[in-house]
Design an enzyme around this catalytic site. Structure first.
Site, short mmCIF file in Angstrom:
data_model
loop_
_atom_site.label_atom_id
_atom_site.label_comp_id
_atom_site.label_asym_id
_atom_site.label_seq_id
_atom_site.Cartn_x
_atom_site.Cartn_y
_atom_site.Cartn_z
N ARG A 190 10.05 8.05 4.14
CA ARG A 190 9.77 9.45 4.49
C ARG A 190 10.51 9.86 5.77
O ARG A 190 10.94 11.01 5.91
CB ARG A 190 8.27 9.66 4.63
CG ARG A 190 7.53 9.60 3.29
CD ARG A 190 6.03 9.50 3.46
NE ARG A 190 5.51 10.61 4.24
CZ ARG A 190 4.27 10.61 4.75
NH1 ARG A 190 3.47 9.56 4.58
NH2 ARG A 190 3.85 11.65 5.44
N ARG A 206 0.84 -1.20 0.00
CA ARG A 206 0.00 0.00 0.00
C ARG A 206 0.88 1.25 0.00
O ARG A 206 2.02 1.23 0.44
CB ARG A 206 -0.90 0.00 1.23
CG ARG A 206 -0.15 0.06 2.55
CD ARG A 206 -1.08 -0.21 3.71
NE ARG A 206 -0.38 -0.11 4.99
CZ ARG A 206 -0.89 -0.52 6.14
NH1 ARG A 206 -2.08 -1.08 6.17
NH2 ARG A 206 -0.19 -0.39 7.25
N TYR A 251 12.20 3.22 -4.18
CA TYR A 251 11.44 4.44 -3.97
C TYR A 251 12.31 5.64 -4.33
O TYR A 251 13.53 5.61 -4.17
CB TYR A 251 11.03 4.59 -2.50
CG TYR A 251 9.89 3.70 -2.07
CD1 TYR A 251 8.56 4.15 -2.14
CD2 TYR A 251 10.12 2.43 -1.57
CE1 TYR A 251 7.52 3.34 -1.73
CE2 TYR A 251 9.08 1.61 -1.16
CZ TYR A 251 7.78 2.07 -1.24
OH TYR A 251 6.75 1.27 -0.84
N ASP A 293 0.57 5.55 1.05
CA ASP A 293 -0.23 6.45 1.86
C ASP A 293 -0.91 7.53 1.02
O ASP A 293 -0.61 7.72 -0.15
CB ASP A 293 0.66 7.14 2.91
CG ASP A 293 1.14 6.19 3.99
OD1 ASP A 293 0.51 5.13 4.18
OD2 ASP A 293 2.16 6.50 4.63
#
Length: 247
Positions: free
Chosen positions: A199, A51, A111, A53
């Site tokens: 993050r 998933r 990422y 966010d």
């Protein structure tokens, strides 16, 4: 039944994340809505590699679903891309074996996180870049990235809201930052990632870039195994799920 794997892209700006939830529009919901229409009302479950966010984007998210329809494979991509909203698209659709699993068969992910480092904002990048006005020390952040690479317990770089029950040890094969004018691109390749991990890493590296931490502080943050010792969580809109790897 045929299992189909798709690579999808989406702009997460207007979504409450990938996964279906009670409040807010999600990417999974839009995918399943379209597949249900194609299957004349029969609900189709979509499984993703993981998933993302609210506000996070994807260039290379991978999904799979099962179907009894006998459509030519090129028609799947065309039908989905045509019926999906403009901020979601399918870049590839292919048949896979019935035991393929988009989530459990992953061997790694990449990422990328984008920064616009300038006194002046760029309104055309505002949904995809985190705007930072103060100049960043890029060489210091590059040095800090070297401490991120390797096998570590990433508890300090994981949200307390994580539902991971087992080990939080992960392997980061590459952690880097590249400067292209006013753009900074953070790149992370690893065996797996925890909730908010990228993050939080970026937020910590930015503190290094602002001289609020030293690059050599990173090992001690790992040792603490406590979220309170890492930096702030960077905003979601600069983050992209770039690529998912399988054997």
């Amino acid at each position: 039944m045929q299992r189909i794997r798709c690579i999808i892209q989406y702009d997460g700006t207007n979504y409450a994340g990938y996964q279906v939830q009670l409040n807010g529009k999600t990417v999974q919901e839009e995918l399943e809505k379209v597949l249900t229409k194609i299957h004349k009302g029969r609900k189709i479950k979509v499984i993703a590699s993981g998933r993302t966010d609210s506000g996070v984007h994807a260039i290379g998210q991978v999904i799979h679903f099962d179907t009894e329809l006998k459509l030519p494979m090129e028609n799947w991509k065309r039908a989905l891309a045509t019926m999906l909203p403009a901020d979601i698209t399918v870049t590839k659709a292919e048949p896979v074996s019935s035991d393929f699993h988009a989530r459990y068969d992953t061997t790694g992910k990449e990422y990328r996180y984008f920064i616009w480092n300038s006194k002046e904002p760029n309104i055309f990048k505002r949904h995809y870049y985190y705007h930072i006005r103060k100049e960043l020390d890029v060489p210091a952040m590059k040095e800090a990235c070297r401490y991120i690479e390797g096998e570590h317990n990433f508890t300090s770089f994981c949200s307390p809201k994580s539902d991971v029950k087992g080990s939080k040890v992960r392997i980061i094969h590459q952690a880097s930052v590249v400067q292209k004018g006013e753009e900074l691109i953070f790149q992370f390749k690893g065996s797996g990632f925890l909730y908010n991990m990228v993050r939080i890493i970026v937020g910590t590296l930015l503190e290094v870039g602002h001289h609020e931490r030293e690059p050599a502080d990173i090992p001690s943050i790992f040792e603490k195994e406590n979220r309170e010792f890492a930096g702030n969580t960077a905003p979601p809109h600069g983050l992209f799920l770039w690529k998912v790897d399988y054997e």
